[in-house]
Design a protein around this motif. Structure first.
Motif, mmCIF file in Angstrom:
data_model
loop_
_atom_site.group_PDB
_atom_site.id
_atom_site.type_symbol
_atom_site.label_atom_id
_atom_site.label_comp_id
_atom_site.label_asym_id
_atom_site.label_seq_id
_atom_site.Cartn_x
_atom_site.Cartn_y
_atom_site.Cartn_z
ATOM 1 N N ALA A 1 4.856 -0.131 9.033
ATOM 2 C CA ALA A 1 4.445 0.833 8.016
ATOM 3 C C ALA A 1 4.455 2.237 8.608
ATOM 4 O O ALA A 1 3.990 2.452 9.725
ATOM 5 N N TRP B 1 16.794 -3.674 2.978
ATOM 6 C CA TRP B 1 15.390 -3.520 2.607
ATOM 7 C C TRP B 1 14.911 -2.078 2.793
ATOM 8 O O TRP B 1 15.329 -1.391 3.723
ATOM 9 N N GLU C 1 11.126 0.410 2.485
ATOM 10 C CA GLU C 1 9.668 0.349 2.538
ATOM 11 C C GLU C 1 9.100 1.598 1.923
ATOM 12 O O GLU C 1 9.613 2.699 2.156
ATOM 13 N N ASP C 2 8.036 1.464 1.128
ATOM 14 C CA ASP C 2 7.405 2.658 0.583
ATOM 15 C C ASP C 2 6.341 3.175 1.554
ATOM 16 O O ASP C 2 6.140 2.616 2.647
ATOM 17 N N GLY D 1 3.881 0.824 2.908
ATOM 18 C CA GLY D 1 4.382 -0.311 3.683
ATOM 19 C C GLY D 1 4.852 -1.482 2.847
ATOM 20 O O GLY D 1 5.190 -2.531 3.407
ATOM 21 N N ARG D 2 4.913 -1.340 1.507
ATOM 22 C CA ARG D 2 5.438 -2.413 0.667
ATOM 23 C C ARG D 2 6.957 -2.455 0.786
ATOM 24 O O ARG D 2 7.605 -1.409 0.798
ATOM 25 N N ARG D 3 7.542 -3.660 0.857
ATOM 26 C CA ARG D 3 8.973 -3.829 1.045
ATOM 27 C C ARG D 3 9.663 -4.181 -0.270
ATOM 28 O O ARG D 3 9.101 -4.898 -1.110
#
Length: 405
Positions: free
Chosen positions: A3, A39, A41-42, A45-47
């Protein structure tokens, strides 16, 4: 991916954009901070699995190691000279790109719209100097529902009123005919026609694949009528459809090829007009240019992209995984999907309006960790990186099935 160190939330950052950014986009409510491969990540830390790939700018995924390495090496040496001087990276890039596309000469630019604008200028110059069209009378025939960019000239021959409204007066010299209609095209071409400009597959229109034989018919017609065939492969090219170029599905070589997006490897904007020598040869010093076009950093990354395509690996992957994509979508027809069009790893999916708009489906998929983008009402586009695995692709199709249910 770990993250990112980030103190501002996604919501905060989205709010911060409102007063300072022009509102010419309506993005999904996700703030991407990192990415690797297929992939992203925001900031929290969401994928998310990227099933859009920057409208095909990320054909090789995010931060492909070979492309990142090429960029790093060049950043340590030289990034920009302008075309006032030669640089030591440009010749190899042009030579290998011309060989990859079976054409002769390259005009390097930056963005896709610049490539289209440059192609239009070159076609008109060719018409006056080679074909003998009277001055200022050259016409270019285009297809309805096209998307070639959003400059004032390009929106002049768009049929999308959102792209046109409020931006006139429009540039003359274009004739619009229905896509996938050879008879209409033949009727529109005359002695003033410099070129026929088409997308081999219409992207923004919803991944519209023409009938078998259409592109070959365009090639025959333009040869017979003595005008140029310009293929806009900015989205469809460079491996996306299972071939290096979409026109290769019909063994067609256009006179002029427009490339962009994936040519920059998702790192820098790189575009190009690639053409026969007698076409690009009409340009002389001072008649066209770009400060950043052909810069050493772009040439280094573009050469690395060509190297990846020379292996044939990504074209094979698009072909093989395209079977998985089509099979998964076929299973959803009648279950929230009205129909779809696909070639290689590229599909336009028509969602039943009773289930939701394209935007609503995109928002539901976002909550499932999958990123897509809508176009025109209830149609969504799927164009994952060509590096996606079959398991990841099946996971995305499973998520689509879930949100449709």
């Amino acid at each position: 991916m770990s993250a990112p160190a980030q103190t501002r939330s996604s919501a905060d950052l989205i709010r911060a954009e409102e007063p300072v950014l022009a509102h010419n986009y309506h993005p999904l409510p996700v703030v991407v901070a990192r990415a690797e491969g297929t992939w992203v990540e925001d900031v929290e830390g969401r994928r998310y699995l990227d099933m859009l790939a920057g409208y095909s700018a990320l054909n090789f995924g995010h931060r492909h190691p070979a492309l990142i390495e090429a960029a790093h090496r060049q950043l340590d040496r030289l990034t920009l000279t302008s075309r006032a001087f030669h640089n030591d990276r440009l010749a190899e890039f042009a030579q290998r790109l011309a060989e990859l596309t079976c054409l002769d000469m390259v005009l390097p630019m930056n963005t896709g719209a610049e490539a289209v604008e440059s192609g239009i200028k070159v076609a008109r110059k060719w018409a006056y100097e080679v074909k003998g069209v009277p001055a200022d009378r050259a016409t270019i025939v285009v297809a309805a529902e096209n998307f070639h960019g959003r400059t004032t000239t390009i929106v002049s021959f768009s049929t999308d009123e959102t792209a046109r409204q409020g931006f006139g007066p429009f540039t003359p010299g274009f004739r619009i005919v229905p896509y996938n209609d050879l008879a209409a095209l033949e009727a529109a071409v005359d002695e003033t026609t410099a070129a026929v400009l088409l997308e081999p597959i219409q992207g923004e229109a919803g991944v519209v694949v023409p009938d078998e034989g259409y592109l070959a018919g365009v090639r025959e017609l333009t040869r017979r009528k003595g005008c140029l065939f310009i293929a806009d492969e900015i989205q469809s090219g460079l491996g996306r459809t299972g071939r290096t170029l979409a026109v290769e599905h019909e063994s067609v070589v256009p006179d002029v090829l427009l490339l962009g997006k994936a040519l920059g490897g998702g790192i820098v904007p790189v575009s190009a007009v690639v053409a026969r020598r007698e076409v690009l040869g009409v340009l002389r010093p001072g008649e066209h240019g770009s400060t950043f076009g052909g810069n050493p950093l772009a040439a280094a990354v573009g050469t690395a992209v060509v190297e990846l395509l020379e292996t044939g690996e990504y074209q094979r992957r698009a072909t093989e995984l395209g079977v998985v994509l089509r099979g998964g979508l076929a299973a959803l027809v009648g279950k929230g999907v009205l129909g779809f069009r696909a070639r290689g790893l590229w599909a336009g999916v028509d969602i039943d309006p009773a289930v939701g708009t394209g935007r609503e489906i995109g928002e539901r998929l976002l909550r499932e960790g999958v990123l897509v983008k809508d176009t025109h009402g209830s149609t969504i586009r799927l164009a994952p990186p060509l590096t996606i695995t079959s398991e990841e692709l099946e996971g995305a199709l499973g998520a689509l099935e879930k949100v449709l249910a």
